[in-house]
Enzyme design. Structure first.
Site, short mmCIF file in Angstrom:
data_model
loop_
_atom_site.label_atom_id
_atom_site.label_comp_id
_atom_site.label_asym_id
_atom_site.label_seq_id
_atom_site.Cartn_x
_atom_site.Cartn_y
_atom_site.Cartn_z
N CYS A 70 0.80 -1.22 0.00
CA CYS A 70 0.00 0.00 0.00
C CYS A 70 0.84 1.27 0.00
O CYS A 70 0.34 2.35 -0.33
CB CYS A 70 -0.94 0.01 1.20
SG CYS A 70 -2.12 -1.37 1.21
N HIS A 210 -3.58 7.43 1.91
CA HIS A 210 -3.96 6.11 1.41
C HIS A 210 -5.37 5.81 1.90
O HIS A 210 -5.69 5.97 3.08
CB HIS A 210 -2.96 5.08 1.93
CG HIS A 210 -3.41 3.67 1.77
ND1 HIS A 210 -3.96 3.16 0.61
CD2 HIS A 210 -3.40 2.62 2.66
CE1 HIS A 210 -4.25 1.89 0.79
NE2 HIS A 210 -3.94 1.54 2.01
N ASN A 240 -10.43 0.08 -0.54
CA ASN A 240 -8.97 0.17 -0.42
C ASN A 240 -8.34 -0.47 -1.66
O ASN A 240 -8.34 -1.70 -1.80
CB ASN A 240 -8.53 -0.55 0.86
CG ASN A 240 -7.03 -0.53 1.06
OD1 ASN A 240 -6.26 -0.24 0.16
ND2 ASN A 240 -6.60 -0.87 2.27
#
Length: 283
Positions: A70, A210, A240
């Site tokens: 990520c 993020h 996500n």
């Protein structure tokens, strides 16, 4: 040039990320030779997705991959910027994305609803003296690697029927541990880049974290006393998307007029590794 891509089996099936990015205007900006930097979750062990995308774009350049889950886009972005600043490359194409749906357990209600698939890209080149990266923070803590992992189907645990039967080929996440760590690292690294430039949270026009979890984002910005209207989120659209979340959000924010020339913005990625990358830049 530098290209950074995250994940993606799409290089084999048409390289949709690269095709969406590519245009006559973009082509005119890119001069060869170029350097490709790619971050991905491998569609296969080799050849690299970086090389496949380089071929699709008909560039003659080195192809490098950055693996940081990520945080992958931020790692690739900062790596690409370093090539441009040093003069090693005139431009850098940074692509971040993940196909999380292929490694999620559909019966795991704690993780399956949270993630999505997506990708985005940016092109970096030299700008004015007051543009670009002002400060950044990169880091990792491998001691937390087991908090968020895919235990099987790598070189340490090659795929076997018994591992598949135990669902070990799916992503595993210790949600509580990841939540606590993510809130802390988001707070700390944002504060670090602001302190480096001696500015306050209110001096930043937009924060693009993020898109991991709205509770993580809100908890961190509340600690820092950042107004929520200065924080971009699109979790309700995509979930996500791992390394794809920051470039997707950046693209949407620019198109919506929320990022203007001269604005300071903060972008941050954090996740499996554990790894993180936060950058303060002037647009």
């Amino acid at each position: 040039m530098i290209i950074c891509i995250s994940d993606l089996d799409t290089a084999q099936s048409g390289s949709s990320n690269a095709r969406a990015f590519w245009s006559d205007d973009t082509r005119a900006l890119i001069k060869q030779p170029a350097i490709s930097v790619v971050r991905r979750r491998a569609a296969e062990s080799f050849p690299s997705t970086a090389c496949l995308v380089q071929d699709r774009l008909k560039l003659r350049c080195a192809a490098i991959e950055v693996e940081a889950a990520c945080a992958g886009f931020m790692y690739a972005l900062i790596t690409g910027a370093a090539y441009v600043v040093s003069g090693a490359s005139e431009t850098a194409l940074i692509i971040g994305g993940d196909t999380n749906s292929r490694i999620l357990n559909p019966t795991d209600i704690k993780t399956y609803p949270l993630f999505g698939d997506g990708a985005g890209a940016v092109l970096i080149t030299r700008g004015r003296d007051d543009q670009g990266l002002l400060s950044f923070s990169l880091g990792s803590d491998g001691s937390g690697g087991d908090y968020l992992s895919r235990p099987a189907c790598g070189s340490r645990m090659p795929p076997k029927p018994e591992l598949i039967e135990q669902d070990m080929h799916y992503m595993y996440m210790d949600g509580r541990a990841v939540f606590r760590w993510a809130v802390a690292i988001l707070c700390d690294t944002i504060q670090d880049v602001l302190n480096d430039q001696n500015i306050e949270p209110s001096d930043v026009s937009l924060y693009i974290p993020h898109q991991a979890n709205i509770r993580i984002i809100n908890a961190a910005i509340d600690v820092l006393k950042i107004s929520r209207d200065r924080v971009y989120n699109n979790l309700d659209k995509y979930g996500n998307t791992s390394a794809g979340s920051v470039p997707i959000a950046l693209d949407e924010a620019v198109r919506a007029g929320r990022v203007q020339r001269g604005n300071r913005i903060v972008m941050s990625g954090f996740g499996a590794g554990l790894a993180w990358g936060t950058a303060l830049m002037r647009w």
